[in-house]
Design a protein around this motif. Sequence first.
Motif, PDB file in Angstrom:
ATOM      1  N   GLN A  81     -60.583-102.195  -0.696  1.00 49.97           N
ATOM      2  CA  GLN A  81     -61.480-101.370   0.107  1.00 49.97           C
ATOM      3  C   GLN A  81     -60.996 -99.930   0.076  1.00 49.97           C
ATOM      4  N   VAL A  82     -61.890 -99.026  -0.232  1.00 47.71           N
ATOM      5  CA  VAL A  82     -61.562 -97.617  -0.263  1.00 47.71           C
ATOM      6  C   VAL A  82     -61.557 -97.077   1.157  1.00 47.71           C
ATOM      7  N   GLN A  83     -60.457 -96.388   1.497  1.00 44.31           N
ATOM      8  CA  GLN A  83     -60.377 -95.840   2.841  1.00 44.31           C
ATOM      9  C   GLN A  83     -59.564 -94.554   2.842  1.00 44.31           C
ATOM     10  N   LEU A  84     -60.077 -93.558   3.565  1.00 45.57           N
ATOM     11  CA  LEU A  84     -59.374 -92.294   3.777  1.00 45.57           C
ATOM     12  C   LEU A  84     -59.340 -92.055   5.274  1.00 45.57           C
ATOM     13  N   VAL A  85     -58.163 -91.820   5.816  1.00 43.66           N
ATOM     14  CA  VAL A  85     -58.016 -91.623   7.252  1.00 43.66           C
ATOM     15  C   VAL A  85     -57.296 -90.317   7.513  1.00 43.66           C
ATOM     16  N   GLU A  86     -58.004 -89.384   8.142  1.00 46.92           N
ATOM     17  CA  GLU A  86     -57.437 -88.081   8.457  1.00 46.92           C
ATOM     18  C   GLU A  86     -56.777 -88.089   9.827  1.00 46.92           C
ATOM     19  N   SER A  87     -55.809 -87.212   9.988  1.00 52.04           N
ATOM     20  CA  SER A  87     -55.159 -87.016  11.282  1.00 52.04           C
ATOM     21  C   SER A  87     -54.572 -85.618  11.325  1.00 52.04           C
ATOM     22  N   GLY A  88     -54.169 -85.191  12.514  1.00 56.36           N
ATOM     23  CA  GLY A  88     -53.488 -83.915  12.650  1.00 56.36           C
ATOM     24  C   GLY A  88     -54.325 -82.782  13.201  1.00 56.36           C
ATOM     25  N   GLY A  89     -55.601 -83.022  13.398  1.00 58.76           N
ATOM     26  CA  GLY A  89     -56.431 -81.979  13.966  1.00 58.76           C
ATOM     27  C   GLY A  89     -56.071 -81.725  15.428  1.00 58.76           C
ATOM     28  N   GLY A  90     -56.668 -80.674  15.981  1.00 63.09           N
ATOM     29  CA  GLY A  90     -56.417 -80.359  17.385  1.00 63.09           C
ATOM     30  C   GLY A  90     -56.889 -78.967  17.716  1.00 63.09           C
ATOM     31  N   SER A  91     -56.461 -78.490  18.864  1.00 64.22           N
ATOM     32  CA  SER A  91     -56.823 -77.157  19.330  1.00 64.22           C
ATOM     33  C   SER A  91     -55.604 -76.247  19.266  1.00 64.22           C
ATOM     34  N   VAL A  92     -55.837 -75.037  18.781  1.00 63.48           N
ATOM     35  CA  VAL A  92     -54.740 -74.091  18.622  1.00 63.48           C
ATOM     36  C   VAL A  92     -55.281 -72.687  18.808  1.00 63.48           C
ATOM     37  N   GLN A  93     -54.415 -71.781  19.222  1.00 57.72           N
ATOM     38  CA  GLN A  93     -54.832 -70.386  19.344  1.00 57.72           C
ATOM     39  C   GLN A  93     -54.776 -69.699  17.993  1.00 57.72           C
ATOM     40  N   ALA A  94     -55.548 -68.644  17.875  1.00 57.73           N
ATOM     41  CA  ALA A  94     -55.559 -67.864  16.643  1.00 57.73           C
ATOM     42  C   ALA A  94     -54.136 -67.431  16.292  1.00 57.73           C
ATOM     43  N   GLY A  95     -53.830 -67.543  15.000  1.00 58.26           N
ATOM     44  CA  GLY A  95     -52.488 -67.238  14.536  1.00 58.26           C
ATOM     45  C   GLY A  95     -51.577 -68.437  14.467  1.00 58.26           C
ATOM     46  N   GLY A  96     -52.015 -69.544  15.053  1.00 56.93           N
ATOM     47  CA  GLY A  96     -51.210 -70.754  15.066  1.00 56.93           C
ATOM     48  C   GLY A  96     -51.330 -71.551  13.782  1.00 56.93           C
ATOM     49  N   SER A  97     -50.682 -72.712  13.787  1.00 56.97           N
ATOM     50  CA  SER A  97     -50.639 -73.567  12.603  1.00 56.97           C
ATOM     51  C   SER A  97     -50.955 -75.017  12.960  1.00 56.97           C
ATOM     52  N   LEU A  98     -51.480 -75.724  11.992  1.00 49.82           N
ATOM     53  CA  LEU A  98     -51.686 -77.168  12.085  1.00 49.82           C
ATOM     54  C   LEU A  98     -51.437 -77.763  10.704  1.00 49.82           C
ATOM     55  N   GLY A 127     -56.576 -98.347  -1.244  1.00 56.11           N
ATOM     56  CA  GLY A 127     -57.490 -98.824  -2.263  1.00 56.11           C
ATOM     57  C   GLY A 127     -57.504 -97.871  -3.439  1.00 56.11           C
ATOM     58  N   TYR A 128     -58.659 -97.642  -4.003  1.00 55.26           N
ATOM     59  CA  TYR A 128     -58.782 -96.740  -5.142  1.00 55.26           C
ATOM     60  C   TYR A 128     -59.017 -95.292  -4.716  1.00 55.26           C
ATOM     61  N   ALA A 129     -58.923 -95.033  -3.409  1.00 60.42           N
ATOM     62  CA  ALA A 129     -59.207 -93.694  -2.914  1.00 60.42           C
ATOM     63  C   ALA A 129     -58.182 -92.684  -3.365  1.00 60.42           C
ATOM     64  N   TYR A 130     -56.953 -93.162  -3.643  1.00 57.08           N
ATOM     65  CA  TYR A 130     -55.942 -92.201  -4.086  1.00 57.08           C
ATOM     66  C   TYR A 130     -56.133 -91.995  -5.568  1.00 57.08           C
ATOM     67  N   SER A 131     -57.061 -91.148  -5.909  1.00 65.22           N
ATOM     68  CA  SER A 131     -57.470 -90.982  -7.284  1.00 65.22           C
ATOM     69  C   SER A 131     -56.809 -89.758  -7.888  1.00 65.22           C
ATOM     70  N   SER A 132     -57.252 -89.372  -9.076  1.00 63.95           N
ATOM     71  CA  SER A 132     -56.599 -88.299  -9.818  1.00 63.95           C
ATOM     72  C   SER A 132     -56.737 -86.945  -9.128  1.00 63.95           C
ATOM     73  N   TYR A 157     -62.583 -82.737   6.549  1.00 59.91           N
ATOM     74  CA  TYR A 157     -62.678 -84.025   5.891  1.00 59.91           C
ATOM     75  C   TYR A 157     -61.797 -84.063   4.659  1.00 59.91           C
ATOM     76  N   CYS A 158     -61.255 -85.225   4.416  1.00 61.99           N
ATOM     77  CA  CYS A 158     -60.509 -85.497   3.203  1.00 61.99           C
ATOM     78  C   CYS A 158     -61.455 -86.141   2.195  1.00 61.99           C
ATOM     79  N   GLY A 159     -61.340 -85.771   0.944  1.00 65.58           N
ATOM     80  CA  GLY A 159     -62.164 -86.351  -0.095  1.00 65.58           C
ATOM     81  C   GLY A 159     -61.313 -86.785  -1.275  1.00 65.58           C
ATOM     82  N   ALA A 160     -61.860 -87.691  -2.082  1.00 66.73           N
ATOM     83  CA  ALA A 160     -61.132 -88.189  -3.244  1.00 66.73           C
ATOM     84  C   ALA A 160     -62.087 -88.497  -4.376  1.00 66.73           C
ATOM     85  N   GLY A 161     -61.621 -88.240  -5.588  1.00 66.88           N
ATOM     86  CA  GLY A 161     -62.405 -88.542  -6.778  1.00 66.88           C
ATOM     87  C   GLY A 161     -63.635 -87.661  -6.903  1.00 66.88           C
TER      88      GLY A 161
END
Length: 119
Positions: free
Chosen positions: A1-18, A26-31, A94-98
Amino acid sequence: QVQLVESGGGSVQAGGSLRLSCAASGYAYSSCMGWFRQAPGKEREGVATIYTGGGTTYYADSVKGRFTISRDNAKKTLYLQMNSLKPEDTAMYYCGAGGRCSRYEYNYRGQGTQVTVSS
């Protein structure tokens, strides 16, 4: 089963980092894999793409010098380090593959993670 799961988003002030992560299975980790974003009422925008073999990267002009895409092939995980964030970076990411990755047109995508940057 192809699956991509994102994480790490959130709220930050301008100038900040995430740092966003995308775990692939599955086959989602493609070239090639990448990130794109979409804000309410705006068109989808490609952000960055990486070819998992040689490591070639592409960036949208709007994020060059601020964002860095990378991957850990052993962990099948894609990352997006976002520095010097601006309010206009606010979007669902969003994360994408292939597919035609250099054009940010991916065969697979995840469910997204929200990034909100306040001024």
